[in-house]
Design a protein around this motif. Sequence first.
Motif, short mmCIF file in Angstrom:
data_model
loop_
_atom_site.label_atom_id
_atom_site.label_comp_id
_atom_site.label_asym_id
_atom_site.label_seq_id
_atom_site.Cartn_x
_atom_site.Cartn_y
_atom_site.Cartn_z
N PHE A 89 0.80 -1.24 0.00
CA PHE A 89 0.00 0.00 0.00
C PHE A 89 0.83 1.28 0.00
O PHE A 89 0.27 2.37 -0.11
CB PHE A 89 -1.00 0.02 1.16
N THR A 90 2.16 1.20 0.09
CA THR A 90 2.98 2.40 -0.02
C THR A 90 4.45 2.00 -0.16
O THR A 90 4.81 0.83 -0.03
CB THR A 90 2.78 3.33 1.19
N ARG A 91 5.30 2.97 -0.45
CA ARG A 91 6.74 2.73 -0.46
C ARG A 91 7.21 2.47 0.97
O ARG A 91 6.81 3.15 1.90
CB ARG A 91 7.46 3.96 -1.04
N VAL A 92 8.10 1.46 1.14
CA VAL A 92 8.61 1.15 2.47
C VAL A 92 10.08 0.77 2.36
O VAL A 92 10.47 -0.02 1.50
CB VAL A 92 7.78 0.03 3.15
N CYS A 93 10.89 1.35 3.23
CA CYS A 93 12.34 1.14 3.20
C CYS A 93 12.83 0.62 4.54
O CYS A 93 12.51 1.19 5.60
CB CYS A 93 13.06 2.45 2.90
N ALA A 94 13.59 -0.46 4.51
CA ALA A 94 14.33 -0.94 5.67
C ALA A 94 15.80 -0.71 5.39
O ALA A 94 16.23 -0.68 4.23
CB ALA A 94 14.04 -2.42 5.90
N TYR A 95 16.59 -0.57 6.43
CA TYR A 95 18.01 -0.33 6.22
C TYR A 95 18.82 -1.00 7.32
O TYR A 95 18.29 -1.38 8.37
CB TYR A 95 18.30 1.18 6.16
N ASP A 96 20.11 -1.15 7.06
CA ASP A 96 21.04 -1.70 8.04
C ASP A 96 21.86 -0.56 8.62
O ASP A 96 22.52 0.18 7.88
CB ASP A 96 22.00 -2.70 7.38
N ARG A 97 21.81 -0.40 9.94
CA ARG A 97 22.67 0.60 10.57
C ARG A 97 24.14 0.19 10.40
O ARG A 97 24.46 -0.97 10.14
CB ARG A 97 22.34 0.75 12.05
N ALA A 98 25.03 1.12 10.62
CA ALA A 98 26.46 0.82 10.56
C ALA A 98 26.78 -0.31 11.53
O ALA A 98 26.30 -0.33 12.66
CB ALA A 98 27.28 2.06 10.91
N GLY A 99 27.57 -1.26 11.06
CA GLY A 99 27.94 -2.41 11.88
C GLY A 99 26.98 -3.58 11.78
O GLY A 99 27.23 -4.63 12.37
#
Length: 313
Positions: A89-99
Amino acid sequence: MNLERCRPARLMSALATMLMLAACSRTTPPPVSPAAESAPIMDGRVDIGDDLSLHIHCIGEGVPTVVLDSGLGLDGSAWADVQPEVGRFTRVCAYDRAGRGYSSAAPKPHSNRQMAHELGVLLDRAGQRGPYVLVGHSMGGMNVRLFASEHADRVAGMVLVDAVGDEQPSRYWALMPDAAMAEMRDMLDKLPEGLDFDTFVAGFADMRAASRSMGDVPLVVLTHGREDPPPPQVSSAEQTMKIRVAWQEMQTDLAKLSTNAVHVTAPKSGHNMQWEAPRLVVGAIHQVVIAARGHGRVNSAALLPLANDAVAK
């Protein structure tokens, strides 16, 4: 992006969750992508400066863009049960923090304020412009709130998933036995996120200093209701109850950040709600997105039926 996730053998209490998960790792990271000049970067590592590159993975279309920030020791794959559904239903972004995950090694010390700043640079350089609905689990709740304090005009809503509270050091950790806190210090030093205990405590001070009303920005606070065993150093039932009450009280306080907030407790879920009650987490995000799009109120009636919904473990 490999969405295989490294989960603990058993689901842990809020304190224990913040002590572990240092050993999870993925395969060889993909090459670093240049900053987006036209089309947004949907999957890849992005150079954010200072010898850091962070991995981002986005799916779906639409606004606002949902940004997922994981708990301490976890990477973006922690949202594997949530992100695909939100992407419907929308754009969704997951990310990896540093480390963590595919991202580069973290500096040390590495404060939560730095993490929030790095997230902002990542979103800009990946071409993910927002506005954003920020979703933070556990320590990730601190990071998204610090991000919001610097980019209030870009925040359309927020979901706090069993997130840490402003007064955690004084109201929660102060109730823990010295042995439990010593274990926490040791485990933090072993985590690859560059966050030692003193830097972590300073992050709570930053959050308190930045804490202010969100006005009527849509907010959902999700709280675990199933209590796992306390740390082994906590021997008395009275102390256990005090610790649990303190967490619940801090969750109630989080819901006071906005005049357009809904607080839902999931009686069958422990701290890792993105794994144990993913349909509730998705529902909370959906309701905040709807409210943000229509400049309306969060629909609590749509969430309450999901409160008892949990994945069998």
